[in-house]
Design a protein around this motif. Structure first.
Motif, PDB file in Angstrom:
ATOM      1  N   GLU A  78      -6.647  -1.954 -16.873  1.00  0.00           N
ATOM      2  CA  GLU A  78      -7.447  -2.819 -15.997  1.00  0.00           C
ATOM      3  C   GLU A  78      -7.398  -4.239 -16.561  1.00  0.00           C
ATOM      4  N   GLU A  91     -10.871  -7.598 -12.599  1.00  0.00           N
ATOM      5  CA  GLU A  91     -11.424  -6.900 -11.438  1.00  0.00           C
ATOM      6  C   GLU A  91     -10.464  -6.835 -10.261  1.00  0.00           C
ATOM      7  N   ASN A  92      -9.415  -7.649 -10.284  1.00  0.00           N
ATOM      8  CA  ASN A  92      -8.483  -7.700  -9.162  1.00  0.00           C
ATOM      9  C   ASN A  92      -7.085  -7.193  -9.474  1.00  0.00           C
ATOM     10  N   PRO A  98      -6.173  -5.206  -5.160  1.00  0.00           N
ATOM     11  CA  PRO A  98      -7.263  -4.358  -4.661  1.00  0.00           C
ATOM     12  C   PRO A  98      -6.930  -3.604  -3.373  1.00  0.00           C
ATOM     13  N   ARG A 142      -4.918  -0.513  -4.125  1.00  0.00           N
ATOM     14  CA  ARG A 142      -5.775   0.492  -4.749  1.00  0.00           C
ATOM     15  C   ARG A 142      -6.645   1.186  -3.708  1.00  0.00           C
ATOM     16  N   ARG A 143      -7.141   0.403  -2.733  1.00  0.00           N
ATOM     17  CA  ARG A 143      -8.031   0.959  -1.714  1.00  0.00           C
ATOM     18  C   ARG A 143      -7.286   1.893  -0.772  1.00  0.00           C
ATOM     19  N   GLY A 150      -5.620   4.222  -6.897  1.00  0.00           N
ATOM     20  CA  GLY A 150      -6.847   3.612  -7.373  1.00  0.00           C
ATOM     21  C   GLY A 150      -7.538   4.386  -8.476  1.00  0.00           C
TER      22      GLY A 150
END
Length: 209
Positions: free
Chosen positions: A114, A117-118, A163, A166-167, A172
């Motif tokens: 990670e 956050e993006n 993101p 991942r969604r 994800g």
């Protein structure tokens, strides 16, 4: 053909294993079922499968022995989730790269990082025979998702996910150790094998002279 732009994640409410054959029932949303016909193609985790029939619960596909052996479909269990994409039409935008849905092998997710956050970095370990087709900034198909290759170290490569990827996909929350279907960019494969063939021919001609 497929674009490598996964349309979503669907659950498998039905799975029946027979001798050298598995029937998969995929819970496709109503919008994805629209216009679907028996004999139509859907990529499930990047594997091109043919619609056999459907009912109110699911759309059904048969996976044969070679598909079960080569891909991660053979390890699926009832209730699992998979990536899906319907076959591309001539009017569709090609946002990824053209893919055939013919998986050649599986790679293993060996590291999740990670970055913030993006951004999510995933690292995969590849069987040695396929590394010659994998180049930095080249295209790769992973569980039906068109991705750009990042770094390459020995027999590993990385990809970076935004993101939205991942969604819309199973990546994800995918844990380390997961086997992922691999499709090599066909243009890259043709170029590499053509160069190898030409070099081998020149070597033979040189040794004969």
């Amino acid at each position: 053909m497929f674009t490598g732009i996964v349309q979503g994640v669907a659950r498998l409410p039905f799975l029946e294993s027979k001798t050298n054959l598995t029937t998969l029932g995929l819970d496709l949303p109503a919008s994805t079922r629209e216009g679907l016909t028996v004999g139509g193609s859907v990529a499930i985790n990047g594997v091109c499968l043919t619609v056999t029939h459907w009912d109110d619960e699911a759309v059904y596909f048969d996976a044969m022995i070679e598909t079960l052996r080569t891909t991660n479909l053979g390890a699926l269990k009832q209730g699992d989730e998979v990536n899906y994409e319907r076959a591309a039409r001539f009017s569709d935008e090609i946002g990824g790269h053209l893919m055939s849905g013919h998986v050649i092998d599986q790679v293993i997710l060996t590291r999740r990082e990670e970055l913030d956050e993006n951004n999510l970095r995933l690292e995969f370990t590849v069987p040695d025979q396929w590394m010659k087709y994998i180049f930095p900034k080249g295209y790769i198909g992973l569980n039906g998702c068109s991705l750009t290759i990042g770094e390459i170290v020995d027999n590993t490569f990385s990809v970076y996910l935004i993101p939205e990827t991942r969604r819309a996909t199973t990546f994800g929350e995918m844990p380390n150790g997961t086997a992922v279907n691999l499709e090599i960019d066909p243009q890259t494969q043709v170029i590499v094998e053509t160069v190898e063939r030409v070099l081998a021919q020149k070597k033979d001609e040189s040794s004969d002279s």
